[in-house]
Scaffold this motif. Structure first.
Motif, PDB file in Angstrom:
ATOM      1  N   SER A 141       0.905  -1.163   0.131  1.00 38.28           N
ATOM      2  CA  SER A 141       0.006  -0.038  -0.050  1.00 38.28           C
ATOM      3  C   SER A 141       0.907   1.302  -0.075  1.00 38.28           C
ATOM      4  CB  SER A 141      -1.107   0.028   1.213  1.00 38.28           C
ATOM      5  OG  SER A 141      -1.632   1.233   1.279  1.00 38.28           O
TER       6      SER A 141
ATOM      7  N   THR B 156      -3.562   7.466   0.198  1.00 36.33           N
ATOM      8  CA  THR B 156      -4.183   6.013  -0.060  1.00 36.33           C
ATOM      9  C   THR B 156      -4.348   5.240   1.174  1.00 36.33           C
ATOM     10  OG1 THR B 156      -2.729   5.634  -2.014  1.00 36.33           O
ATOM     11  CG2 THR B 156      -3.439   3.583  -0.851  1.00 36.33           C
TER      12      THR B 156
ATOM     13  N   ASP C 149      -2.631   5.603  -5.380  1.00 33.84           N
ATOM     14  CA  ASP C 149      -3.412   6.648  -6.099  1.00 33.84           C
ATOM     15  C   ASP C 149      -2.741   7.725  -7.163  1.00 33.84           C
ATOM     16  OD1 ASP C 149      -1.879   7.962  -3.978  1.00 33.84           O
ATOM     17  OD2 ASP C 149      -3.011   9.924  -4.570  1.00 33.84           O
TER      18      ASP C 149
ATOM     19  N   ASP D 156       2.982   5.147  -8.481  1.00 34.24           N
ATOM     20  CA  ASP D 156       2.187   3.949  -8.236  1.00 34.24           C
ATOM     21  C   ASP D 156       2.135   3.004  -9.120  1.00 34.24           C
ATOM     22  OD1 ASP D 156       1.998   4.531  -5.353  1.00 34.24           O
ATOM     23  OD2 ASP D 156       0.025   5.442  -5.806  1.00 34.24           O
TER      24      ASP D 156
ATOM     25  N   MET E 183      -7.258   4.098  -5.649  1.00 34.98           N
ATOM     26  CA  MET E 183      -8.150   5.031  -4.851  1.00 34.98           C
ATOM     27  C   MET E 183      -9.377   5.614  -5.795  1.00 34.98           C
ATOM     28  SD  MET E 183      -7.062   3.711  -2.045  1.00 34.98           S
ATOM     29  CE  MET E 183      -7.811   4.945  -0.797  1.00 34.98           C
TER      30      MET E 183
ATOM     31  N   ASN F 145      -9.548   8.117  -0.084  1.00 34.13           N
ATOM     32  CA  ASN F 145      -8.605   7.852   1.275  1.00 34.13           C
ATOM     33  C   ASN F 145      -9.413   8.351   2.416  1.00 34.13           C
ATOM     34  OD1 ASN F 145      -8.177  10.311   0.109  1.00 34.13           O
ATOM     35  ND2 ASN F 145      -6.379  10.658   1.461  1.00 34.13           N
TER      36      ASN F 145
END
Length: 270
Positions: free
Chosen positions: A8, A13, A218, A222, A235, A253
């Motif tokens: 994660s 996020t 997000d 990423d 997200m 989030n």
């Protein structure tokens, strides 16, 4: 499908707009009983609160993959390092200060966040991470450090940030990666520092297959992480072009999107 590890991102996020792990996300992560690794643009000192809140003991990924590490006896134990060449860091710092003096610029080594003036961007970042910068004089600041992991530039004006990004790309600095990590942030790390590298390291160490891992994120930084996992989840507050990719989309989030995504997509709990 059995998910054996979750990766994660943090800002935008796992963390809400207050920069915290919500109790709803914490509960969902604990209840899932799936090991979780944080994969972030942040420095270890900025990740520690979440690591402790979630009681994470495994490897973590900071500086967009520039540092893979574990917390052992309260200290950062590096497992893999990718830093910026010092001369490259000097070139970037001096060019940004000369051509974009209004832009907030700072940088990180493993244990410190350096700046030479407290401006609007530094105050913004302090409010996000609650970490105090190390203030130094301009000459020392522009000389950079031998172990610089990340240079961070902040502008509240999007046009200024776009102009800066275009300028830096035109410098053709082959050793670096230049990525937007949020609405106000442009960050530079080593070209070999990628979130996917951290994931690949852990996959190999734990003998996991791509189909056994999931990731939440997000931002554009990423995307290399998403490409490494079998179950990427974006997200609800992500950039529109990222949500248009063929990935699952969870809540934002601020709506505990990681916890919701775990229950809905990974544990099939509605």
């Amino acid at each position: 499908m059995t998910i054996k590890r979750i990766f994660s991102d943090m800002d935008g996020t796992l963390l809400n707009s207050e920069g915290r792990v919500s109790s709803e996300n914490s509960k969902a992560i604990r209840d899932a009983q799936i090991p979780l690794t944080l994969v972030s643009a942040r420095a270890p000192m900025e990740m520690r609160e979440a690591i402790e809140a979630l009681q994470l003991t495994g490897p973590q990924v900071g500086f967009n993959g520039g540092l893979i590490y574990q917390i052992v006896d309260g200290k950062v134990k590096p497992l893999h390092i990718d830093i910026l060449p010092r001369k490259t860091a000097q070139t970037i710092l001096q060019a940004v200060r000369q051509h974009f003096p209004q832009i907030s610029v700072s940088y990180y080594d493993m244990t410190n966040w350096y700046c030479d003036r407290i401006d609007e961007g530094i105050r913004l970042e302090f409010n996000i991470t609650r970490q105090a910068p190390t203030l130094t004089n301009e000459a020392d600041f522009l000389a950079a450090k031998d172990n610089t992991f990340k240079i961070m530039m902040i502008a509240l004006d999007n046009d200024e940030l776009l102009a800066l990004e275009k300028y830096l790309q035109a410098l053709d600095l082959g050793e670096v990666s230049i990525l937007r990590s949020g609405q106000y942030h442009l960050e530079i790390t080593s070209k070999t520092a990628k979130k996917s590298k951290g994931i690949a390291y852990i996959l190999k160490k734990e003998g996991l297959d791509k189909s056994q891992i999931a990731a939440f994120g997000d931002g554009h930084n990423d995307i290399p992480m998403f490409e490494m996992v079998g179950y990427p989840i974006v997200m609800g507050n992500a950039f529109p072009d990222i949500k248009e990719l063929d990935y699952k989309v969870t809540r934002s989030n601020d709506e505990h999107g990681v916890g919701y995504g775990i229950r809905k997509y990974l544990k099939k709990i509605h």
